[in-house]
Design a protein around this motif. Structure first.
Motif, PDB file in Angstrom:
ATOM      1  N   PHE A  31       0.736  -1.301  -0.025  1.00 61.77           N
ATOM      2  CA  PHE A  31       0.100   0.006  -0.073  1.00 61.77           C
ATOM      3  C   PHE A  31       0.805   1.206   0.093  1.00 61.77           C
ATOM      4  O   PHE A  31       1.727   1.414   0.825  1.00 61.77           O
ATOM      5  CB  PHE A  31      -0.792   0.083   1.017  1.00 61.77           C
ATOM      6  CG  PHE A  31      -1.829   1.295   1.219  1.00 61.77           C
ATOM      7  CD1 PHE A  31      -3.057   1.156   0.590  1.00 61.77           C
ATOM      8  CD2 PHE A  31      -1.559   2.261   2.025  1.00 61.77           C
ATOM      9  CE1 PHE A  31      -4.170   2.347   0.621  1.00 61.77           C
ATOM     10  CE2 PHE A  31      -2.506   3.329   1.779  1.00 61.77           C
ATOM     11  CZ  PHE A  31      -3.654   3.428   1.318  1.00 61.77           C
ATOM     12  N   MET A  39      -2.304  12.179  -5.324  1.00 56.23           N
ATOM     13  CA  MET A  39      -3.741  12.468  -5.357  1.00 56.23           C
ATOM     14  C   MET A  39      -4.577  11.258  -5.871  1.00 56.23           C
ATOM     15  O   MET A  39      -5.759  11.110  -5.553  1.00 56.23           O
ATOM     16  CB  MET A  39      -3.853  13.650  -6.275  1.00 56.23           C
ATOM     17  CG  MET A  39      -5.114  14.521  -6.198  1.00 56.23           C
ATOM     18  SD  MET A  39      -5.249  15.875  -6.853  1.00 56.23           S
ATOM     19  CE  MET A  39      -4.249  17.272  -6.129  1.00 56.23           C
ATOM     20  N   TYR A  40      -4.112  10.735  -6.797  1.00 55.73           N
ATOM     21  CA  TYR A  40      -4.888   9.693  -7.716  1.00 55.73           C
ATOM     22  C   TYR A  40      -4.344   8.294  -7.548  1.00 55.73           C
ATOM     23  O   TYR A  40      -5.058   7.316  -7.880  1.00 55.73           O
ATOM     24  CB  TYR A  40      -5.029   9.966  -9.011  1.00 55.73           C
ATOM     25  CG  TYR A  40      -5.477  11.351  -9.386  1.00 55.73           C
ATOM     26  CD1 TYR A  40      -6.648  11.708  -9.043  1.00 55.73           C
ATOM     27  CD2 TYR A  40      -4.625  12.212 -10.207  1.00 55.73           C
ATOM     28  CE1 TYR A  40      -7.085  13.093  -9.232  1.00 55.73           C
ATOM     29  CE2 TYR A  40      -5.103  13.586 -10.432  1.00 55.73           C
ATOM     30  CZ  TYR A  40      -6.420  13.903  -9.990  1.00 55.73           C
ATOM     31  OH  TYR A  40      -6.640  15.418 -10.163  1.00 55.73           O
ATOM     32  N   LEU A  42      -2.927   6.634  -4.835  1.00 53.82           N
ATOM     33  CA  LEU A  42      -2.563   6.096  -3.453  1.00 53.82           C
ATOM     34  C   LEU A  42      -3.574   4.732  -3.137  1.00 53.82           C
ATOM     35  O   LEU A  42      -4.569   4.838  -3.307  1.00 53.82           O
ATOM     36  CB  LEU A  42      -3.010   7.183  -2.350  1.00 53.82           C
ATOM     37  CG  LEU A  42      -2.840   6.497  -0.959  1.00 53.82           C
ATOM     38  CD1 LEU A  42      -1.354   6.452  -0.431  1.00 53.82           C
ATOM     39  CD2 LEU A  42      -3.747   7.617   0.142  1.00 53.82           C
TER      40      LEU A  42
ATOM     41  N   GLU B 137      -8.718  11.631 -16.554  1.00 51.82           N
ATOM     42  CA  GLU B 137      -7.344  12.072 -16.045  1.00 51.82           C
ATOM     43  C   GLU B 137      -7.150  12.633 -14.871  1.00 51.82           C
ATOM     44  O   GLU B 137      -6.014  12.536 -14.302  1.00 51.82           O
ATOM     45  CB  GLU B 137      -6.691  12.993 -17.491  1.00 51.82           C
ATOM     46  CG  GLU B 137      -5.125  13.174 -17.466  1.00 51.82           C
ATOM     47  CD  GLU B 137      -4.480  11.709 -17.554  1.00 51.82           C
ATOM     48  OE1 GLU B 137      -5.021  10.684 -18.020  1.00 51.82           O
ATOM     49  OE2 GLU B 137      -3.354  11.763 -17.227  1.00 51.82           O
ATOM     50  N   SER B 138      -8.092  13.249 -14.452  1.00 55.73           N
ATOM     51  CA  SER B 138      -7.979  14.019 -13.018  1.00 55.73           C
ATOM     52  C   SER B 138      -9.233  13.358 -12.344  1.00 55.73           C
ATOM     53  O   SER B 138     -10.124  14.089 -12.080  1.00 55.73           O
ATOM     54  CB  SER B 138      -8.276  15.357 -13.260  1.00 55.73           C
ATOM     55  OG  SER B 138      -7.117  16.037 -13.894  1.00 55.73           O
ATOM     56  N   PRO B 139      -9.365  12.145 -12.215  1.00 60.72           N
ATOM     57  CA  PRO B 139     -10.799  11.616 -11.495  1.00 60.72           C
ATOM     58  C   PRO B 139     -11.004  12.222 -10.074  1.00 60.72           C
ATOM     59  O   PRO B 139     -10.397  11.927  -9.077  1.00 60.72           O
ATOM     60  CB  PRO B 139     -10.256  10.026 -11.430  1.00 60.72           C
ATOM     61  CG  PRO B 139      -8.969   9.930 -11.358  1.00 60.72           C
ATOM     62  CD  PRO B 139      -8.281  11.091 -12.055  1.00 60.72           C
ATOM     63  N   ALA B 142     -11.325   9.543  -7.106  1.00 61.18           N
ATOM     64  CA  ALA B 142      -9.968   8.839  -6.466  1.00 61.18           C
ATOM     65  C   ALA B 142      -9.479  10.102  -5.572  1.00 61.18           C
ATOM     66  O   ALA B 142      -8.826   9.643  -4.640  1.00 61.18           O
ATOM     67  CB  ALA B 142      -9.105   8.586  -7.647  1.00 61.18           C
ATOM     68  N   GLN B 143      -9.713  11.252  -6.053  1.00 63.39           N
ATOM     69  CA  GLN B 143      -8.823  12.336  -5.137  1.00 63.39           C
ATOM     70  C   GLN B 143      -9.745  12.231  -3.599  1.00 63.39           C
ATOM     71  O   GLN B 143      -8.976  12.759  -2.871  1.00 63.39           O
ATOM     72  CB  GLN B 143      -9.345  13.592  -5.707  1.00 63.39           C
ATOM     73  CG  GLN B 143      -8.676  14.927  -5.262  1.00 63.39           C
ATOM     74  CD  GLN B 143      -8.716  15.972  -6.256  1.00 63.39           C
ATOM     75  OE1 GLN B 143      -9.091  15.862  -7.168  1.00 63.39           O
ATOM     76  NE2 GLN B 143      -8.409  17.140  -5.529  1.00 63.39           N
ATOM     77  N   VAL B 147      -9.392   6.593   2.007  1.00 64.47           N
ATOM     78  CA  VAL B 147      -8.774   5.447   2.631  1.00 64.47           C
ATOM     79  C   VAL B 147      -7.667   4.701   1.321  1.00 64.47           C
ATOM     80  O   VAL B 147      -7.152   3.517   1.463  1.00 64.47           O
ATOM     81  CB  VAL B 147      -9.560   4.366   3.197  1.00 64.47           C
ATOM     82  CG1 VAL B 147     -10.402   4.502   4.323  1.00 64.47           C
ATOM     83  CG2 VAL B 147     -10.726   3.803   2.032  1.00 64.47           C
ATOM     84  N   GLY B 148      -7.707   5.496   0.265  1.00 61.71           N
ATOM     85  CA  GLY B 148      -6.748   4.895  -0.632  1.00 61.71           C
ATOM     86  C   GLY B 148      -7.488   3.700  -1.521  1.00 61.71           C
ATOM     87  O   GLY B 148      -6.921   2.712  -1.769  1.00 61.71           O
ATOM     88  N   TYR B 151      -8.804   4.387  -6.906  1.00 59.36           N
ATOM     89  CA  TYR B 151      -7.482   4.873  -7.372  1.00 59.36           C
ATOM     90  C   TYR B 151      -7.372   4.694  -8.871  1.00 59.36           C
ATOM     91  O   TYR B 151      -8.096   3.916  -9.490  1.00 59.36           O
ATOM     92  CB  TYR B 151      -6.112   4.081  -6.638  1.00 59.36           C
ATOM     93  CG  TYR B 151      -6.358   2.548  -7.083  1.00 59.36           C
ATOM     94  CD1 TYR B 151      -7.042   1.826  -6.365  1.00 59.36           C
ATOM     95  CD2 TYR B 151      -5.411   2.205  -8.090  1.00 59.36           C
ATOM     96  CE1 TYR B 151      -7.201   0.469  -6.564  1.00 59.36           C
ATOM     97  CE2 TYR B 151      -5.595   0.847  -8.552  1.00 59.36           C
ATOM     98  CZ  TYR B 151      -6.127  -0.085  -7.781  1.00 59.36           C
ATOM     99  OH  TYR B 151      -6.389  -1.462  -8.252  1.00 59.36           O
ATOM    100  N   GLN B 152      -6.053   5.156  -9.361  1.00 63.37           N
ATOM    101  CA  GLN B 152      -5.906   4.995 -10.910  1.00 63.37           C
ATOM    102  C   GLN B 152      -4.782   4.499 -11.115  1.00 63.37           C
ATOM    103  O   GLN B 152      -3.862   4.708 -10.630  1.00 63.37           O
ATOM    104  CB  GLN B 152      -6.014   6.431 -11.675  1.00 63.37           C
ATOM    105  CG  GLN B 152      -5.981   6.533 -13.060  1.00 63.37           C
ATOM    106  CD  GLN B 152      -6.363   7.859 -13.781  1.00 63.37           C
ATOM    107  OE1 GLN B 152      -5.768   8.808 -13.208  1.00 63.37           O
ATOM    108  NE2 GLN B 152      -7.035   7.816 -14.630  1.00 63.37           N
TER     109      GLN B 152
END
Lengths: 157, 260
Positions: A31, A39-40, A42, B137-139, B142-143, B147-148, B151-152
């Protein structure tokens, strides 16, 4: 400095150490921040493999060809050629092992997906032969008169 | 105010104004193509032709089966909308069951408010628009994930880690396209994976394979010889809700201004 200052400080430090130890067990090793940055990106890297391991249900026409090459070849030339085999016969993955799992949808509803007449002048639909389901022989299945593999009415053949 | 201060302040104001202008730069697929030098050699994108779509709904059916979504549950990863625009300027949109069973009647399904019949002579435009996750491209989704879990990947696919997702629903709220839902069995956020198990094996997505009309196509934006990429790079394609700045990567041919 007096011990009444140090004692609570020790307690606070030990709490922090405990949290860090617990965290090292709870947070998966893979992780972290990956390709797309904090930002995208993680995430847990292993999850990408989990999504890649999802079971396939639909093959592609190449899969049908492995055994049914003659059918794929012949039907490809009919007006229904662009329709994937598995839209009606499927999903077909692994059906050789367990033939009973292969469904063949011969229902009127299936044909009506494309052949119910609609007023949609700006889509491909308007170029497809359409019928009015309520008046066009509602009592029988389409395949009584039309062969889906050679979609011309049997009477005309 | 003396001359020096006036010049200083002017420069500050101009600098401040120029930042939002740069930040408002709209989507540029060429930039994604150029990015291949660094990073992944693949950037997936989808090209949808709204003129080719006939509203058969085979894509929705294939998607629900391939991605193990309970067939009768009222959620779907992709769906087909029907737009009917009348001569009086009214726009009707419907998508009964996400278009899973196709469109077989001219009447518009208004959901809880019954059905609307429209006189064929009143119809100015009528067409179908397939929708799916835009793999932006800037989701935004996901931002916002705390808790992660969302994601992309390096090749541009937005995924959800079901083991990490806590089901808070922030991502469902954040997505401007409404492509996310809540999985009734796993109790986690649910979305299109662009058939990650298929595209990584050299196959196409289930919806692309199921479409008899070639209305959905998938391509790699980092491959300049890809026919889908060539069409996208021609610049004559539309995207949905570009004002949100998410830089969506599902491109539409023949997009009408009524489509939201």
């Amino acid at each position: 400095m007096k011990s009444h200052v140090w004692r609570p400080l020790y307690i606070a430090l030990s709490v922090i150490v405990l949290i860090l130890i617990a965290r090292s067990f709870l947070v998966p090793e893979d992780f972290g921040v990956h390709e797309r940055g904090y930002m995208y990106g993680l995430h847990r890297k292993g999850n990408e493999n989990e999504w890649q391991a999802v079971t396939l249900k639909y093959g592609m026409v190449q899969y049908c060809k492995e055994c049914h090459a003659d059918k794929v070849e012949g039907l490809g030339r009919s007006p229904h050629g662009p329709i994937s085999c598995e839209n009606c016969h499927g999903p077909a993955m692994n059906h050789p092992d367990n033939p009973s799992t292969l469904t063949i949808d011969k229902s009127r509803e299936l044909c009506l997906r494309c052949h119910a007449a609609l007023t949609t002048p700006h889509s491909r639909r308007s170029a497809i032969a359409g019928i009015h389901p309520a008046t066009h022989h509602p009592e029988i299945e389409c395949i009584m008169c039309h062969d889906p593999h050679t979609p011309i009415p049997r009477i005309q053949l | 105010m003396n001359r020096r201060d006036f010049l200083k302040n002017s420069i500050t104001v101009i600098a401040g104004l120029s930042v939002p202008l740069a930040a408002l730069e709209l989507i540029n697929p060429r930039k994604l193509l150029a990015d291949k030098v660094e990073g992944s050699k693949i950037r997936w994108a989808v090209l949808v032709d709204t003129q080719a779509c006939a509203g058969c709904g085979f894509c929705v059916k294939a998607c629900k089966t391939e991605s193990e979504i309970p067939y009768e549950a009222n959620i779907t990863r992709t769906w087909v909308e029907r737009y009917v625009i009348t001569r009086q300027g009214r726009t009707y949109v419907d998508s009964p069951k996400g278009g899973r069973d196709g469109f077989t009647s001219d009447r518009i399904d208004l959901g809880g408010e019954g059905f609307q019949n429209i006189e064929p002579n009143d119809i100015e435009k009528a067409f179908f628009v397939p929708k799916l996750c835009n793999h932006c491209e800037s989701p935004a989704c996901a931002q916002v994930c705390p808790v992660g879990a969302t994601y992309q990947t390096g090749d541009g696919v937005v995924l959800v880690d079901r083991k990490r997702c806590i089901g808070c629903g922030y991502c469902i709220m954040a997505c401007p396209y409404g492509v996310r839902s809540f999985h009734p069995v796993h109790k986690t956020a649910e979305k299109c994976t662009l058939c990650y198990h298929r595209i990584t094996k050299g196959m196409k997505t289930a919806c692309v394979d199921a479409c008899p009309f070639g209305a959905r196509r998938i391509g790699n934006l980092r491959n300049p010889d890809d026919p889908v990429t060539k069409t996208i790079m021609s610049g004559r394609v539309g995207i949905l809700k570009e004002q949100y700045g998410t830089k969506p990567q599902v491109y539409y041919l023949a997009l009408s201004r009524e489509v939201k």
